[in-house]
Design an enzyme around this catalytic site. Structure first.
Site, PDB file in Angstrom:
ATOM      1  N   GLU A 135       0.746  -1.153  -0.022  1.00  0.00           N
ATOM      2  CA  GLU A 135      -0.016  -0.038  -0.169  1.00  0.00           C
ATOM      3  C   GLU A 135       0.809   1.247   0.083  1.00  0.00           C
ATOM      4  OE1 GLU A 135      -1.547  -1.262   3.556  1.00  0.00           O
ATOM      5  OE2 GLU A 135      -0.720   0.362   4.884  1.00  0.00           O
ATOM      6  N   LYS A 137       2.945   4.508   0.862  1.00  0.00           N
ATOM      7  CA  LYS A 137       3.469   5.048   2.201  1.00  0.00           C
ATOM      8  C   LYS A 137       3.071   6.405   2.122  1.00  0.00           C
ATOM      9  CE  LYS A 137       7.699   5.199   4.967  1.00  0.00           C
ATOM     10  NZ  LYS A 137       7.428   6.730   5.576  1.00  0.00           N
ATOM     11  N   ASP A 139       2.843  10.362   2.777  1.00  0.00           N
ATOM     12  CA  ASP A 139       3.612  11.300   3.387  1.00  0.00           C
ATOM     13  C   ASP A 139       3.018  12.540   4.344  1.00  0.00           C
ATOM     14  OD1 ASP A 139       6.059  12.340   4.042  1.00  0.00           O
ATOM     15  OD2 ASP A 139       6.505  12.828   1.802  1.00  0.00           O
ATOM     16  N   TYR A 248      -4.540   2.981   8.149  1.00  0.00           N
ATOM     17  CA  TYR A 248      -3.893   1.749   7.402  1.00  0.00           C
ATOM     18  C   TYR A 248      -3.595   0.651   8.319  1.00  0.00           C
ATOM     19  CZ  TYR A 248      -0.103   4.782   8.637  1.00  0.00           C
ATOM     20  OH  TYR A 248       0.746   5.637   9.338  1.00  0.00           O
ATOM     21  N   LYS A 349      11.246   2.984  -0.541  1.00  0.00           N
ATOM     22  CA  LYS A 349      11.367   4.371  -0.390  1.00  0.00           C
ATOM     23  C   LYS A 349      11.388   4.848  -1.855  1.00  0.00           C
ATOM     24  CE  LYS A 349      12.111   6.815   2.834  1.00  0.00           C
ATOM     25  NZ  LYS A 349      11.237   7.859   3.861  1.00  0.00           N
ATOM     26  N   CYS A 443      17.816  49.703  -1.804  1.00  0.00           N
ATOM     27  CA  CYS A 443      17.604  49.024  -3.046  1.00  0.00           C
ATOM     28  C   CYS A 443      18.731  48.669  -3.750  1.00  0.00           C
ATOM     29  CB  CYS A 443      16.714  49.681  -3.980  1.00  0.00           C
ATOM     30  SG  CYS A 443      16.516  48.836  -5.669  1.00  0.00           S
ATOM     31  N   CYS A 446      18.723  50.660  -7.402  1.00  0.00           N
ATOM     32  CA  CYS A 446      18.755  52.019  -7.406  1.00  0.00           C
ATOM     33  C   CYS A 446      19.269  52.762  -6.371  1.00  0.00           C
ATOM     34  CB  CYS A 446      17.468  52.533  -7.858  1.00  0.00           C
ATOM     35  SG  CYS A 446      16.203  52.454  -6.805  1.00  0.00           S
ATOM     36  N   CYS A 461      11.057  48.637  -2.577  1.00  0.00           N
ATOM     37  CA  CYS A 461      11.825  49.761  -3.136  1.00  0.00           C
ATOM     38  C   CYS A 461      10.560  50.758  -3.656  1.00  0.00           C
ATOM     39  CB  CYS A 461      12.696  49.507  -4.244  1.00  0.00           C
ATOM     40  SG  CYS A 461      13.228  50.905  -5.361  1.00  0.00           S
ATOM     41  N   CYS A 466      12.905  52.576 -10.912  1.00  0.00           N
ATOM     42  CA  CYS A 466      13.896  51.953 -10.485  1.00  0.00           C
ATOM     43  C   CYS A 466      14.165  50.844 -11.543  1.00  0.00           C
ATOM     44  CB  CYS A 466      13.634  51.248  -8.992  1.00  0.00           C
ATOM     45  SG  CYS A 466      15.017  49.629  -8.852  1.00  0.00           S
TER      46      CYS A 466
HETATM   47  S1  IVH Z   1       2.717   1.012   8.918  1.00  0.00           S
HETATM   48  C1  IVH Z   1       3.891  -1.119  13.112  1.00  0.00           C
HETATM   49  N1  IVH Z   1       1.699   1.586   6.881  1.00  0.00           N
HETATM   50  O1  IVH Z   1       5.564   5.936   8.122  1.00  0.00           O
HETATM   51  C2  IVH Z   1       3.042  -0.432  11.610  1.00  0.00           C
HETATM   52  N2  IVH Z   1       2.971   3.159   8.083  1.00  0.00           N
HETATM   53  O2  IVH Z   1       8.366   6.055   8.382  1.00  0.00           O
HETATM   54  C3  IVH Z   1       3.922   0.719  11.292  1.00  0.00           C
HETATM   55  N3  IVH Z   1       3.363   5.424   7.130  1.00  0.00           N
HETATM   56  O3  IVH Z   1       5.364   5.606  11.453  1.00  0.00           O
HETATM   57  C4  IVH Z   1       3.285   1.717  10.398  1.00  0.00           C
HETATM   58  N4  IVH Z   1       2.076   5.098   5.366  1.00  0.00           N
HETATM   59  O4  IVH Z   1       3.665   7.209  10.257  1.00  0.00           O
HETATM   60  C5  IVH Z   1       2.463   2.097   7.924  1.00  0.00           C
HETATM   61  N5  IVH Z   1       0.712   2.408   4.853  1.00  0.00           N
HETATM   62  C6  IVH Z   1       1.403   2.708   5.999  1.00  0.00           C
HETATM   63  C7  IVH Z   1       2.176   4.048   6.140  1.00  0.00           C
HETATM   64  C8  IVH Z   1       2.929   4.140   7.061  1.00  0.00           C
HETATM   65  C9  IVH Z   1       2.704   6.036   5.976  1.00  0.00           C
HETATM   66  C10 IVH Z   1       4.295   6.163   8.109  1.00  0.00           C
HETATM   67  C11 IVH Z   1       4.002   5.761   9.485  1.00  0.00           C
HETATM   68  C12 IVH Z   1       5.160   5.159  10.003  1.00  0.00           C
HETATM   69  C13 IVH Z   1       6.153   5.776   9.171  1.00  0.00           C
HETATM   70  C14 IVH Z   1       7.426   5.184   9.222  1.00  0.00           C
END
Ligand code: IVH
Length: 704
Positions: A135, A137, A139, A248, A349, A443, A446, A461, A466
């Site tokens: 799934e 991640k 941000d 999640y 990542k 400035c 000028c 300015c 100018c």
């Molecule tokens: S699972 C024990 N799932 O990323 C379970 N984390 O860099 C740990 N995060 O602290 C978290 N999307 O805040 C999980 N789909 C996702 C996520 C996720 C973002 C964040 C979360 C975690 C951090 C770690």
């Protein structure tokens, strides 16, 4: 969450309730129906993004609920939709302990890392192939939510992972977090779920635009904006930011006593991670149910990671990678965790959009309104596919706030399509040779002493002659959205200015082409192009000319409103503050700026000269707002039109006083559908207030 039958039931209940409210037949026994209907429409709007009623209809129902509850406080329930609405300020956020520590994730960056992790997972579980759930991640800012007996009772920030801040009131402002959810139907009495609070790229941009309007520096990325928003003491402001929450992870739950499962403990949904996501989705949470993918074996994971990374920029929110989780919860328990991260999950990542570099110098640039912008000069560094070597550091306060010094190592970030920003300086890496940044008193071009208006962060300015301002004004005048003399180019404006050919805007129309032709790099063709473009610009509609003049606070939309308010540009000489403020969307600040512009003799002389040179000063009172048989109506086109060109059709809307929208929402009145219309049509069909027209019907409407 709502099967079709129930959707239909709730939709017809909505109509009945609206009818009752209208006819003042509403009774207290309709109260629970009303709440159910409001929750349903919040779900359609905030979770599915597919509203079924217009915003004003929702407001009518919501206000009715507020009215009844105000008259009968004993009828208020904790999960009533009114209970989100923030009252007053929250006090400091108390510290609370998480039921289970909020751990971090191990990171991986390439296929080898993933293969290595899969090998360890196989060793730990004794399996040959493992099923994984992948799934996004997200941000954003991590949160934990607790529900007890189906009610939302506590929301907390991640904090140090063991303890966080209690931000329950702020979490209630997030419309995609249900105030109640039927966990009891899964045998759950208490549950802690984890997720991420996010700001979509769109809302982030809107927020930064709002900051820019107030001359405040933008936030570096949606993550900072989300994290900052959660800690605001005014819940109403939190509500205004339109945060979203993706949930999640189920980190902890206890069953209702005597819950009748065969093993006496758990519901089937909770046996797999994907089952948990499904449960959360079915209960009305925004879980990554649609975004998730369940696969067997690490190769499928790797393929998906590479595929998904390509779509990263198309997503409406920021992701910094993917999270891969062992799908079977019993296997997760078997694998356990280190003190830092679970062994059953890993983050993949994406390429970093952050980088560190050295801040070498700060230059001060003068904009067309005289605003002085400090620009940090950096050692060039590549982020997100572009090389960055200079970044605006906005104003004096921003420099102080970020504690920037020349010689500092700084972290910079480019979030999606956002302009790069300095995230922070790394004070711990200083060696004592760093130098403070001194803001100039004069400035840089000028030498006029700089001035700062009260409550403004920007030094200016004030010399309108100018050279830097003049050049920037001419560049703005010729730009694409203004007079569109594109063959000019910034470099030529500067060159012609330096050579004395171009001292002010009217000089554009008096260029000595004999001399220019003799310059190196000016062939016959480029000269003709330039001449034609300059000549064509004289016929631009008035709103473009108004925008091109660069009057402070007058953007393209205001320029259109203004051009409809006069017959001739110089009519503005006789407009008072009150006259201007009576126009749509024009407040005292904008009106003041316009009155000031038309009271300065040099400006009037310049305008009279432009008119003599043949520029169009006459309004055709066409675009947008007042008058026209489509006045006040909104339009959107989709699919391929057969008789009209899309741009002509759009121009017809504006000419008749209608307004164009860029997407389907309940604010839309008409969707005009051509051949092969796609998702916009589907979405519009679900909003009953939108009228869907064919091209022919549209033409009939225009001619009516
Ligand atoms: S699972 C024990 N799932 O990323 C379970 N984390 O860099 C740990 N995060 O602290 C978290 N999307 O805040 C999980 N789909 C996702 C996520 C996720 C973002 C964040 C979360 C975690 C951090 C770690």
């Amino acid at each position: 969450m709502y099967p079709q039958q129930q959707t239909q039931k709730l939709q017809s209940l909505t109509s009945k309730l609206l009818e009752k409210v209208k006819n003042q037949h509403f009774q207290n026994q309709d109260l629970e129906d009303l709440r159910e209907v409001l929750r349903f429409h919040e779900y359609r709007y905030y979770i599915l993004n597919e509203p079924l009623i217009a915003d004003y209809e929702y407001d009518i129902l919501f206000k009715e609920l507020e009215k009844i509850e105000a008259a009968n406080p004993s009828l208020i329930t904790a999960a009533s939709p009114t209970q989100r609405v923030a009252k007053g300020l929250t006090k400091d956020f108390p510290t609370v302990a998480h039921l289970v520590p909020m751990l971090s994730l191990e990171n991986s960056y390439n296929a080898e890392d993933l293969i290595d992790w899969d090998r360890k997972a196989k060793e730990l579980t004794g399996l040959e192939t493992i099923e994984y759930c992948i799934e996004p991640k997200f941000d954003g800012a991590g949160i934990s939510l607790i529900y007890e007996n189906d009610l939302f009772v506590r929301g907390a920030t991640r904090g140090d992972g063991v303890e966080g801040d209690d931000i329950t009131t702020n979490i209630k402002q997030i419309r995609s977090v249900p105030l109640s959810a039927k966990f009891s139907s899964y045998g759950i009495q208490q549950i802690e779920i984890r997720g991420e609070v996010m700001l979509t790229k769109n809302n982030f941009k809107k927020y930064n635009d709002m900051l820019a309007e107030q001359n405040l520096p933008p936030l570096a990325n949606p993550r900072n904006a989300a994290a900052g928003s959660l800690r605001i003491k005014d819940p109403k402001e939190v509500s205004r930011r339109n945060l979203e929450a993706f949930l999640y992870h189920v980190s902890y739950y206890i069953n209702i006593e005597g819950w009748p499962m065969t093993d006496g403990s758990t519901s089937n949904a909770l046996l797999t991670h994907s089952g948990c996501l499904q449960m959360l989705w079915d209960l009305g949470f925004r879980s990554p149910q649609k975004e998730k993918k369940v696969v067997k074996g690490i190769q499928a994971v790797i393929d998906h990671c590479h595929e998904f990374e390509k779509q990263r920029d198309d997503l409406p929110y920021e992701v910094d990678g993917l999270v891969i989780k062992v799908n079977d919860i019993a296997l997760q328990d078997k694998m356990g965790m280190t003190t830092h991260h679970p062994r059953w999950a890993i983050a993949f990542k994406f390429k970093a959009r952050q980088a560190t570099t050295k801040l070498r110098a700060v230059e001060f640039q003068v904009g067309r309104t005289g605003a002085i912008t400090p620009v940090a000069k950096l050692d060039p560094v590549a982020i997100g596919g572009v090389t960055v070597s200079s970044i605006s550091v906005h104003n004096e306060e921003y420099i102080k706030e970020k504690d920037l010094k020349i010689g500092d190592t700084v972290i910079i970030e480019r979030a999606g399509d956002v302009i790069p920003q300095i995230v922070k300086s790394l004070a711990e890496l200083r060696d004592g040779k760093e130098k403070n940044i001194h803001f100039p008193k004069h400035c840089p071009i000028c030498k006029t002493p700089l001035a700062k208006e009260e409550e403004e962060a920007v030094w200016r300015c004030l010399n309108i002659k100018c050279p830097a301002q003049v050049v920037e004004r001419i560049i703005h005048f010729t730009s694409k959205d203004a007079m569109d003399i594109r063959s000019f180019g910034d470099a030529n404006v500067r060159k012609f200015y330096d050579m004395g050919f171009l001292q002010d805007i009217p000089d554009i129309y008096k260029l000595p082409f004999d001399k220019i032709g003799a310059l190196e790099g000016f062939g016959e063709k480029s000269m003709t192009n330039l001449k034609t473009a300059i000549e064509a610009s004289k016929k631009q509609p008035l709103h473009r000319l108004i925008y091109a003049l660069g009057i402070r606070f007058v953007g393209e939309t205001t320029a259109k409103v203004l051009s409809n308010a006069v017959d001739h540009l110089l009519d503005f000489k006789n407009k008072s503050l009150e006259d201007l403020q009576s126009l749509e969307d024009i407040g005292p600040k904008v009106a003041g700026s316009i009155v000031k512009f038309f009271s300065i003799t040099e400006n009037l002389n310049m305008l009279e000269e432009l008119e003599r040179l043949g520029l169009n000063f006459q309004s055709n009172k066409s675009s947008s707002t007042n008058g026209g048989n489509l006045s006040g109506q909104t339009f959107l086109f989709t699919g391929t039109l057969m008789e009209l060109k899309r741009s002509d059709a759009e121009a017809m809307v504006e000419k008749n006083g209608g307004k164009l929208l860029s997407g389907v929402s309940s604010k839309l009145n008409y969707l005009i559908v051509g051949e092969d219309a796609g998702s916009k049509l589907e979405k519009a069909k679900k909003i009953t207030s939108i009228k869907i027209l064919s091209e022919k019907e549209f033409l009939q409407l225009i001619n009516a």
